[in-house]
Design an enzyme around this catalytic site. Structure first.
Site, PDB file in Angstrom:
ATOM      1  N   HIS A  48      11.839  33.847  32.903  1.00  8.36           N
ATOM      2  CA  HIS A  48      13.234  33.578  32.530  1.00  8.36           C
ATOM      3  C   HIS A  48      13.871  32.427  33.292  1.00  8.36           C
ATOM      4  CE1 HIS A  48      12.262  37.843  31.795  1.00  8.36           C
ATOM      5  NE2 HIS A  48      12.791  37.570  30.626  1.00  8.36           N
TER       6      HIS A  48
ATOM      7  N   GLY B 196      28.830  35.937  35.217  1.00  4.58           N
ATOM      8  CA  GLY B 196      28.137  36.449  34.046  1.00  4.58           C
ATOM      9  C   GLY B 196      27.934  35.366  32.997  1.00  4.58           C
TER      10      GLY B 196
ATOM     11  N   ARG C  42      30.837  29.421  32.526  1.00  2.00           N
ATOM     12  CA  ARG C  42      31.569  29.520  33.795  1.00  2.00           C
ATOM     13  C   ARG C  42      30.668  29.064  34.950  1.00  2.00           C
ATOM     14  NH1 ARG C  42      36.098  33.784  34.956  1.00  2.00           N
ATOM     15  NH2 ARG C  42      37.046  32.330  33.507  1.00  2.00           N
TER      16      ARG C  42
ATOM     17  N   ARG D  44      17.177  30.341  27.665  1.00  2.00           N
ATOM     18  CA  ARG D  44      18.143  31.166  26.920  1.00  2.00           C
ATOM     19  C   ARG D  44      19.593  30.780  27.183  1.00  2.00           C
ATOM     20  NH1 ARG D  44      16.259  36.714  25.303  1.00  2.00           N
ATOM     21  NH2 ARG D  44      14.011  36.568  25.385  1.00  2.00           N
TER      22      ARG D  44
ATOM     23  N   GLY E 116      32.810  37.689  38.855  1.00  2.00           N
ATOM     24  CA  GLY E 116      33.049  37.982  37.444  1.00  2.00           C
ATOM     25  C   GLY E 116      34.381  38.649  37.227  1.00  2.00           C
TER      26      GLY E 116
ATOM     27  N   GLU F 226      33.357  47.173  35.366  1.00  2.00           N
ATOM     28  CA  GLU F 226      32.650  45.989  34.876  1.00  2.00           C
ATOM     29  C   GLU F 226      31.262  46.435  34.450  1.00  2.00           C
ATOM     30  OE1 GLU F 226      30.141  46.342  37.397  1.00  2.00           O
ATOM     31  OE2 GLU F 226      30.150  44.179  37.773  1.00  2.00           O
ATOM     32  N   MET F 227      30.273  45.534  34.354  1.00  2.00           N
ATOM     33  CA  MET F 227      29.000  45.947  33.757  1.00  2.00           C
ATOM     34  C   MET F 227      27.746  45.455  34.498  1.00  2.00           C
ATOM     35  SD  MET F 227      29.972  45.632  29.723  1.00  2.00           S
ATOM     36  CE  MET F 227      28.650  46.701  29.216  1.00  2.00           C
TER      37      MET F 227
ATOM     38  N   SER G 148      40.745  41.022  34.906  1.00  2.00           N
ATOM     39  CA  SER G 148      41.148  40.200  33.757  1.00  2.00           C
ATOM     40  C   SER G 148      42.026  40.980  32.790  1.00  2.00           C
ATOM     41  CB  SER G 148      39.906  39.701  33.018  1.00  2.00           C
ATOM     42  OG  SER G 148      39.140  40.806  32.569  1.00  2.00           O
ATOM     43  N   ASP G 149      42.016  42.304  32.915  1.00  2.00           N
ATOM     44  CA  ASP G 149      42.848  43.151  32.053  1.00  2.00           C
ATOM     45  C   ASP G 149      43.083  44.458  32.796  1.00  2.00           C
ATOM     46  OD1 ASP G 149      40.525  45.126  30.604  1.00  2.00           O
ATOM     47  OD2 ASP G 149      39.825  43.162  31.247  1.00  2.00           O
TER      48      ASP G 149
HETATM   49  N1  HPA Z   1      35.186  46.988  30.812  1.00  2.00           N
HETATM   50  C1  HPA Z   1      33.988  46.556  31.180  1.00  2.00           C
HETATM   51  N2  HPA Z   1      33.773  45.340  31.644  1.00  2.00           N
HETATM   52  C2  HPA Z   1      34.828  44.526  31.759  1.00  2.00           C
HETATM   53  C3  HPA Z   1      36.107  44.915  31.400  1.00  2.00           C
HETATM   54  C4  HPA Z   1      36.293  46.221  30.907  1.00  2.00           C
HETATM   55  O1  HPA Z   1      37.405  46.621  30.566  1.00  2.00           O
HETATM   56  N3  HPA Z   1      36.953  43.878  31.604  1.00  2.00           N
HETATM   57  C5  HPA Z   1      36.190  42.881  32.105  1.00  2.00           C
HETATM   58  N4  HPA Z   1      34.911  43.263  32.197  1.00  2.00           N
END
Ligand code: HPA
Length: 237
Positions: free
Chosen positions: A5, A21, A25, A44, A90, A181-182, A205-206
């Site tokens: 990769h 991520g 960016r 990729r 991130g 996050e993930m 971010s939210d």
């Molecule tokens: N959930 C998962 N990952 C994220 C979120 C979320 O609300 N906002 C930014 N990354």
């Protein structure tokens, strides 16, 4: 030597890596903070850029989204490219009422619904934590940031962006979890397995319970700059 990769030659990726991520960016961070950034891999569309930060060699490489993706890149960087430190930069969704959109979160632990912490050692669930020296460095680097609140605490890495059950968020918030996050779980587990150091520094971010807290473009920018500045200064600390 390339990996499945990453096509960079060994030596073309610095021991210190900033890992957003999003590949776009990554390119932007590389061009903003590195001197003489060079593209060394883009399999990729995952770009890896290497240059210097205040004279120290540093790379910026994207992780893609989700735990499996970050595990692939982090494993190859630690195992085959001699990378010592990776800091994820991130976004996350704020969960805690104490965190506002645009605040920065330094992830002192990563909870998860992923099976990953069970995959390494039979009958044990790994405790996923960052490197102490990076966390210590982030504590110092965060002191230089005056215009954005920086929180230190646990976050939650979910395997599904859209499937977060109310009972889960409620329980996690009661345990002091700051955001969702993930990827952090994947990075922390990989660092542990490969003998590397890792940390995740996130921008909210939210907000899961307050969609009215949208960021203005200017706020997004200050917050992003604070996160990247803390992360880069932590890598060289
Ligand atoms: N959930 C998962 N990952 C994220 C979120 C979320 O609300 N906002 C930014 N990354």
């Amino acid at each position: 030597m390339a990996t499945p990769h990453i096509t960079a030659d060994v030596g073309e990726i610095a021991p210190l890596v900033l890992m957003p991520g999003d590949p776009r960016r990554a390119e932007r961070i590389a061009k903003d903070i590195l001197d003489d950034p060079k593209l060394v891999s883009e399999v990729r569309g995952i770009g890896a850029w290497t240059g210097t930060y205040n004279g120290t060699p540093m790379s910026v490489m994207a992780s893609g989204m989700g735990i499996p993706s970050v595990c692939i890149y982090a494993t190859e960087l630690y195992r085959f490219y001699g990378v010592k430190r990776i800091i994820r930069v991130g976004t996350c969704g704020a969960m805690s009422p104490n965190v506002r959109v645009r605040d920065v979160i330094v992830a002192t632990a990563a909870h998860t619904n992923s099976s990953l912490p069970h995959l390494f050692v039979p009958d044990a669930s790994l405790s996923l934590a960052p490197s102490f020296s990076l966390l210590h460095g982030a504590g110092h680097a965060a002191k230089a940031v005056k215009d954005v609140p920086v929180h230190f605490g646990p976050i939650y890495s979910s395997d599904h962006f859209y499937l977060v059950k109310p009972a889960t968020t409620e329980g996690l918030i009661k345990l002091g979890t700051l955001g969702v996050e993930m990827e952090a779980t994947g990075l922390y587990a990989t660092a542990m397995a490969e003998g590397g150091e890792a940390l995740a520094i996130l921008t909210a971010s939210d907000h899961l319970f307050d969609p009215s807290q949208d960021m203005t473009a200017a706020e997004r920018e200050t917050s992003y700059q604070a996160m990247v500045e803390i992360a880069a200064n932590t890598l060289v600390f």
